[in-house]
Every structure is written in C-alpha cells, then in structure tokens.
Design a protein around this motif. Structure first.
Motif, PDB file in Angstrom:
ATOM      1  N   VAL A  58       1.014  -1.753  -0.027  1.00 49.53           N
ATOM      2  CA  VAL A  58      -0.076  -0.160  -0.073  1.00 49.53           C
ATOM      3  C   VAL A  58       0.804   1.214  -0.058  1.00 49.53           C
ATOM      4  O   VAL A  58       0.389   2.066  -0.911  1.00 49.53           O
ATOM      5  N   ASP A  59       2.017   1.598   1.080  1.00 49.62           N
ATOM      6  CA  ASP A  59       2.547   2.605   0.604  1.00 49.62           C
ATOM      7  C   ASP A  59       3.794   2.615  -0.110  1.00 49.62           C
ATOM      8  O   ASP A  59       3.641   3.979  -0.576  1.00 49.62           O
ATOM      9  N   ALA A  60       3.818   1.781  -1.254  1.00 52.42           N
ATOM     10  CA  ALA A  60       4.627   1.200  -2.011  1.00 52.42           C
ATOM     11  C   ALA A  60       3.833   2.045  -3.536  1.00 52.42           C
ATOM     12  O   ALA A  60       4.205   2.630  -4.570  1.00 52.42           O
ATOM     13  N   THR A  61       2.494   2.193  -3.776  1.00 53.44           N
ATOM     14  CA  THR A  61       1.461   2.428  -4.956  1.00 53.44           C
ATOM     15  C   THR A  61       1.134   3.803  -4.742  1.00 53.44           C
ATOM     16  O   THR A  61       1.555   4.915  -3.842  1.00 53.44           O
ATOM     17  N   ASP A  62       1.568   4.492  -5.665  1.00 55.98           N
ATOM     18  CA  ASP A  62       1.136   5.734  -6.014  1.00 55.98           C
ATOM     19  C   ASP A  62      -0.763   5.902  -6.712  1.00 55.98           C
ATOM     20  O   ASP A  62      -0.845   5.251  -7.883  1.00 55.98           O
ATOM     21  N   PHE A  63      -1.607   5.788  -5.867  1.00 54.02           N
ATOM     22  CA  PHE A  63      -3.123   5.930  -5.566  1.00 54.02           C
ATOM     23  C   PHE A  63      -3.505   6.970  -6.961  1.00 54.02           C
ATOM     24  O   PHE A  63      -4.573   6.929  -7.584  1.00 54.02           O
ATOM     25  N   GLY A  64      -2.742   7.805  -7.420  1.00 51.25           N
ATOM     26  CA  GLY A  64      -2.941   8.614  -8.349  1.00 51.25           C
ATOM     27  C   GLY A  64      -3.189   7.885  -9.300  1.00 51.25           C
ATOM     28  O   GLY A  64      -3.943   7.994 -10.369  1.00 51.25           O
TER      29      GLY A  64
END
Length: 154
Positions: A58-64
């Motif tokens: 979850v931290d590694a993902t760029d949710f944009g």
C-alpha cells in the motif's frame, strides 16, 4: 475469435487490439498500460502484496495512477473483445466490464482498509469480465438457417 482477443488484452492491455489488427490503438494501449504501471508502482505493489507485505504494498503504490488503472484495464479488455467480431450490442455487452472496473476501483480505494491482499482482491474484477465474455460469447454471430441456403429452398 472474440475470446482470444479478450484474453490477450487480459494479459496485457493492447495485445488484444494488436490481435484484432488495430495496430495503432494496440500500441497506444500497451504504452499507456506500461506508463500507468510504472508510474503507479503497480508491479512492485503486486510483488509485495503476494509475498505477504500488505502494508508495504500500500505504501509503495502511487494511488493517483492506481485509481486510473482498473477502469483502463476493463475498457481495454472490452474494446478488444467487442471489436474482434462485429454485431454485438455495444451497451449491453459493456455492463460486465463496467462492473469489473468498478470492483477494481473499490479495491483500490479501500486498499489501506482491507485485511487481505488488496491487489489480489483487485483480481476480482476479472470475474465479471470473464462472465461477460461467457454470457455474450454468441452475440453478433449469425445463426445458420435450418432450411438450408436460399438456393436450396423450394
């Protein structure tokens, strides 16, 4: 075949379009998928998530970028499937793909609140997509006349 185009696009958005000989669209979809995947760190997140590091994924993902991916993915698969053979109802056949894209979006939105691997849950978007391929597999196909060709009729 429609299913083959859909499966190619499932593996990599754009490959189904290339299979359909829509080369420009296929190249654009492939590069778009590559860009979204790299910018959103989606493959890194999948790797971490499948290896049990949910919080790190979850931290590694760029949710944009991640929030754009499920909708694009579902559209690319539907587009390859739909244009593989003419004659399908455009609106009705798109519904399972919309449901799949929506399921993927929900998994992405609630990623940090899910107690199980998020990106694995995102694969749930494939269930309605494959169901749509199965349900509408004969749509647009011509059914042969049981009385034979027009020249054989009395």
């Amino acid at each position: 075949m429609r299913v083959i185009a859909g499966l190619f696009s499932t593996l990599m958005p754009g490959f189904g379009q290339i299979y359909n000989r829509q080369f420009l669209k296929g190249i654009i979809f492939t590069f778009t998928e590559y860009f979204i995947n790299m910018a959103g760190h989606i493959n890194s997140a999948i790797h971490l998530d499948f290896n049990g590091h949910h919080a790190q994924a979850v931290d590694a993902t760029d949710f944009g970028y991640m929030l754009f991916y499920p909708g694009f993915y579902a559209y690319a698969v539907w587009d390859a499937w739909y244009y593989a053979k003419p004659g399908a109802d455009k609106v009705r056949t798109a519904i399972p793909y919309l449901i799949g894209g929506f399921a993927g979006e929900c998994c992405a939105i609630f990623a940090n609140r899910l107690p199980f691997p998020t990106l694995m849950a995102g694969l749930a978007m494939l269930v309605p997509i494959y169901a749509g391929m199965l349900i509408h597999r004969k749509e647009g196909q011509t059914v042969p006349d049981p009385s034979g060709p027009p020249s054989a009729r009395p």
